[in-house]
Design a protein around this motif. Structure first.
Motif: not given
Length: 394
Positions: A293-294, A296-298, A300-301, A304
């Motif tokens: 999860q972490e 993937h979040e990084q 995605e950021q 962005y």
């Protein structure tokens, strides 16, 4: 109609003919006349000179209809070699190509120093090895282009390389004092953009290439030439501020784009968070496959903030083609589609957005292509792309 000094006109005509031969791969004298509007007599005289010089060769095609077999002209790719060098922090990559940009051999030398004198010595020794080993062509090594990860002026003086701590270094002069070969210096992102134009995007005159590895660099091709700015420093777009008073950057500002949207920002974060010194792409791929999860979040950021900067670039330059050079983007599922969905401004106009098909080799292959361009004296090259072989690491 071109008018002027006879020698100058001859030089221009020669350039036009070579350009069309390289572009077509194989072309007849008659077809050269059609696409250049030069007379048959002019083409015959120029082609005779190029054949005598060993720069082009004739090939007689199989011809099954009535009449003479067509004689086709091609560039003699074996007439010489181009040497591209990527001078990066921690390693120097060398690629020797033929005159069509096909890689012949490559070497990566790992370095654990930033001392200029030591690195200059490594460069001189390796270049001399290539020069001594590759003597089987008419012209030998026709030119050397070195990619610099920093500021290179129009005078080809290395004004600043942050990670090496170099300021106002006369590398070109120092090398040419040691080696009797023409040396050119160019910013690494510019060379990546040149490679994209030469090997893939033949039909555009306006191309931007963002390299996202150790920071963010922007190579800009405008009307088939580099857009350099007043001093030659244009393209340091990684230091555009996207988060006011954000993360501190080694340039002295806070909130620079590359602190949020470069691969190094991801590697630095995950290395610190997970206490791993030698984090690799393979580690990140494994975590992605596991659904971490972490991670993937990084990523995605990263997408962005990358989109924020790209929106600015598109609105400023209105490019035809925009290429993103990043291994993480190649790894992350649907990265390109996610970026495109973020570029939704009604005033953001571009024709094509793509992830580089060349990858990390784009810089050194662009260096080879630029050496070929200088040697042939042509305004632009269209070359076929061929994967690299015979790479050694020392």
């Amino acid at each position: 109609m071109i008018t002027g000094d006879a020698a100058y006109i001859k030089k221009i005509n020669r350039s036009l003919i070579i350009k069309e031969i390289v572009k077509a791969g194989m072309i007849s004298r008659a077809d050269i006349s059609k696409v250049t509007d030069l007379t048959r007599a002019t083409i015959s005289a120029q082609v005779a000179d190029l054949l005598d010089e060993g720069l082009i060769i004739e090939t007689q095609l199989e011809h099954f209809s009535v009449g003479r077999k067509p004689i086709m002209l091609s560039l003699n790719s074996h007439a010489g070699y181009a040497l591209g060098i990527d001078l990066d922090y921690g390693q120097i990559s060398f690629t020797l190509s033929d005159l069509l940009g096909h890689p012949v051999t490559s070497t990566i030398i790992k370095i654990n120093t930033t001392d200029y004198a030591e690195i200059l010595h490594i460069l001189v020794e390796q270049i001399k090895k290539y020069k001594a080993e590759y003597t089987d062509s008419h012209y030998g090594i026709v030119g050397i282009v070195i990619a610099i990860h920093g500021l290179v002026g129009k005078d080809e003086v290395v004004h600043f390389v942050p990670r090496l701590g170099w300021e106002d270094i006369h590398l070109k002069t120092d090398l040419e004092n040691e080696i009797d070969i023409d040396v050119y210096l160019e910013n690494n992102a510019n060379l990546s953009s040149f490679a994209e134009r030469v090997f893939f995007h033949h039909e555009t005159d306006n191309l931007l290439c963002a390299t996202l590895y150790s920071g963010i660099g922007m190579g800009m091709m405008m009307k088939n030439d580099f857009f350099r700015g007043h001093d030659g420093f244009a393209g340091e777009i990684g230091h555009m501020i996207v988060v006011p008073e954000g993360r501190p950057c080694n340039c002295g500002n806070k909130g620079c784009w590359e602190k949020y949207a470069s691969e190094s920002s991801i590697f630095e974060y995950l290395s610190e968070k997970r206490q791993m010194k030698n984090l690799s792409y393979e580690d990140i791929q494994k975590w992605l496959d596991e659904g971490d999860q972490e991670v993937h979040e990084q990523l995605e950021q990263l997408l962005y903030y990358l989109s924020v900067g790209l929106n600015n670039m598109i609105n400023i330059y209105n490019p035809d083609v925009l290429v993103l050079d990043s291994e993480l983007l190649r790894m992350y599922p649907d990265a390109l589609d996610k970026i495109k969905r973020n570029l939704h401004s009604s005033i953001s106009h571009y024709r094509e957005l793509s992830i580089s098909s060349i990858g990390k080799k784009s810089c050194v292959l662009g260096a080879c292509a630029l050496a070929i361009k200088h040697f042939l004296g042509v305004p632009m090259l269209n070359l076929p792309f061929e994967q690299q072989e015979n790479e050694t690491v020392s």
